[in-house]
Design a protein around this motif. Sequence first.
Motif, mmCIF file in Angstrom:
data_model
loop_
_atom_site.group_PDB
_atom_site.id
_atom_site.type_symbol
_atom_site.label_atom_id
_atom_site.label_comp_id
_atom_site.label_asym_id
_atom_site.label_seq_id
_atom_site.Cartn_x
_atom_site.Cartn_y
_atom_site.Cartn_z
ATOM 1 N N THR A 127 -18.671 -0.548 -7.398
ATOM 2 C CA THR A 127 -17.820 -1.004 -6.296
ATOM 3 C C THR A 127 -17.657 0.139 -5.297
ATOM 4 O O THR A 127 -17.924 1.304 -5.611
ATOM 5 C CB THR A 127 -16.428 -1.413 -6.811
ATOM 6 N N LYS A 128 -17.188 -0.182 -4.103
ATOM 7 C CA LYS A 128 -16.935 0.847 -3.088
ATOM 8 C C LYS A 128 -15.881 1.829 -3.593
ATOM 9 O O LYS A 128 -16.008 3.033 -3.395
ATOM 10 C CB LYS A 128 -16.508 0.228 -1.768
ATOM 11 N N ASP A 129 -14.838 1.318 -4.238
ATOM 12 C CA ASP A 129 -13.787 2.200 -4.757
ATOM 13 C C ASP A 129 -14.341 3.178 -5.787
ATOM 14 O O ASP A 129 -14.010 4.365 -5.773
ATOM 15 C CB ASP A 129 -12.653 1.377 -5.372
ATOM 16 N N ILE A 160 -9.606 7.927 1.474
ATOM 17 C CA ILE A 160 -10.028 6.788 0.646
ATOM 18 C C ILE A 160 -8.823 6.035 0.068
ATOM 19 O O ILE A 160 -8.995 5.153 -0.771
ATOM 20 C CB ILE A 160 -11.001 7.204 -0.478
ATOM 21 N N TRP A 212 -12.304 4.543 -14.583
ATOM 22 C CA TRP A 212 -13.427 3.624 -14.349
ATOM 23 C C TRP A 212 -14.660 4.153 -15.056
ATOM 24 O O TRP A 212 -14.759 5.324 -15.380
ATOM 25 C CB TRP A 212 -13.670 3.421 -12.852
ATOM 26 N N VAL A 225 -6.409 6.778 -2.037
ATOM 27 C CA VAL A 225 -6.551 6.882 -3.487
ATOM 28 C C VAL A 225 -5.375 6.267 -4.254
ATOM 29 O O VAL A 225 -5.537 5.844 -5.397
ATOM 30 C CB VAL A 225 -6.809 8.351 -3.900
ATOM 31 N N LYS A 265 -7.216 -0.341 -6.689
ATOM 32 C CA LYS A 265 -8.663 -0.150 -6.655
ATOM 33 C C LYS A 265 -9.383 -1.245 -7.444
ATOM 34 O O LYS A 265 -8.838 -1.784 -8.406
ATOM 35 C CB LYS A 265 -9.051 1.220 -7.246
ATOM 36 N N GLN A 266 -10.598 -1.542 -7.011
ATOM 37 C CA GLN A 266 -11.473 -2.487 -7.711
ATOM 38 C C GLN A 266 -12.606 -1.690 -8.338
ATOM 39 O O GLN A 266 -13.288 -0.946 -7.640
ATOM 40 C CB GLN A 266 -12.045 -3.519 -6.728
ATOM 41 N N ASP A 312 -3.816 3.456 -3.409
ATOM 42 C CA ASP A 312 -3.842 1.998 -3.300
ATOM 43 C C ASP A 312 -4.513 1.385 -4.525
ATOM 44 O O ASP A 312 -5.206 2.063 -5.275
ATOM 45 C CB ASP A 312 -4.597 1.560 -2.044
ATOM 46 N N LYS A 336 0.856 -1.177 0.000
ATOM 47 C CA LYS A 336 0.000 0.000 0.000
ATOM 48 C C LYS A 336 0.896 1.231 0.000
ATOM 49 O O LYS A 336 1.893 1.286 0.701
ATOM 50 C CB LYS A 336 -0.913 0.003 1.226
ATOM 51 N N ASP A 395 -16.431 5.770 -3.958
ATOM 52 C CA ASP A 395 -15.564 6.726 -3.258
ATOM 53 C C ASP A 395 -15.019 7.776 -4.222
ATOM 54 O O ASP A 395 -15.003 8.972 -3.911
ATOM 55 C CB ASP A 395 -14.391 6.003 -2.580
ATOM 56 N N LEU A 396 -14.563 7.340 -5.398
ATOM 57 C CA LEU A 396 -14.016 8.286 -6.378
ATOM 58 C C LEU A 396 -15.101 9.180 -6.962
ATOM 59 O O LEU A 396 -14.856 10.357 -7.229
ATOM 60 C CB LEU A 396 -13.275 7.538 -7.485
#
Length: 168
Positions: free
Chosen positions: A134-136, A89, A126, A91, A95-96, A93, A24, A139-140
């Motif tokens: 997804t959560k990622d 978040i 994305w 950012v 991401k999915q 890391d 990370k 978040d974005l």
Amino acid sequence: MIRILVILSVAFAFLAGCGKETLKTQMPEKMPEDFRFSVSYGYGEVNKNEINTYAGTVTKDLVTKGTATAALSFSDDELQSIYAKMKDIAVLDEKQFPQKGNCSQTPSSTDSWKMTVNGETKTLSWTNEYCDMTKDAQDLLELRSYIQKLVEGKDAYKALPAAEGGYD
């Protein structure tokens, strides 16, 4: 001899397991001097809206009238706030994001990000074309919406022409 082989086998298994961990990227507690980002977003394959701190600009999609660009700058407090949200978040890391599945929506939008923190630049993209968020991705999307609201409150953005038309 068997004892040595067992010990070596356990050691190799342990070391092999350690190699699968994903690293990370830690964002510094304090916003670094080189912190910059750009996010482009919009419908279709071309992201016509862009907030770009590298160039100090904002570009607005005017739909049938093309695009319009204006100079844009954030205050230090605004940048600190954006940085804190990015840090929250994680950012940088891995991401999915939504994957192609049995469902898709049209029109769909795509977000493309570029971020520089402490000499490291990361890009990611994305789309909401696929139905499962997804959560990622969420978040974005929330981060982009937060930044977009800051931009929409600025005089330079308010002076840009209104969009005409729409997307189907």
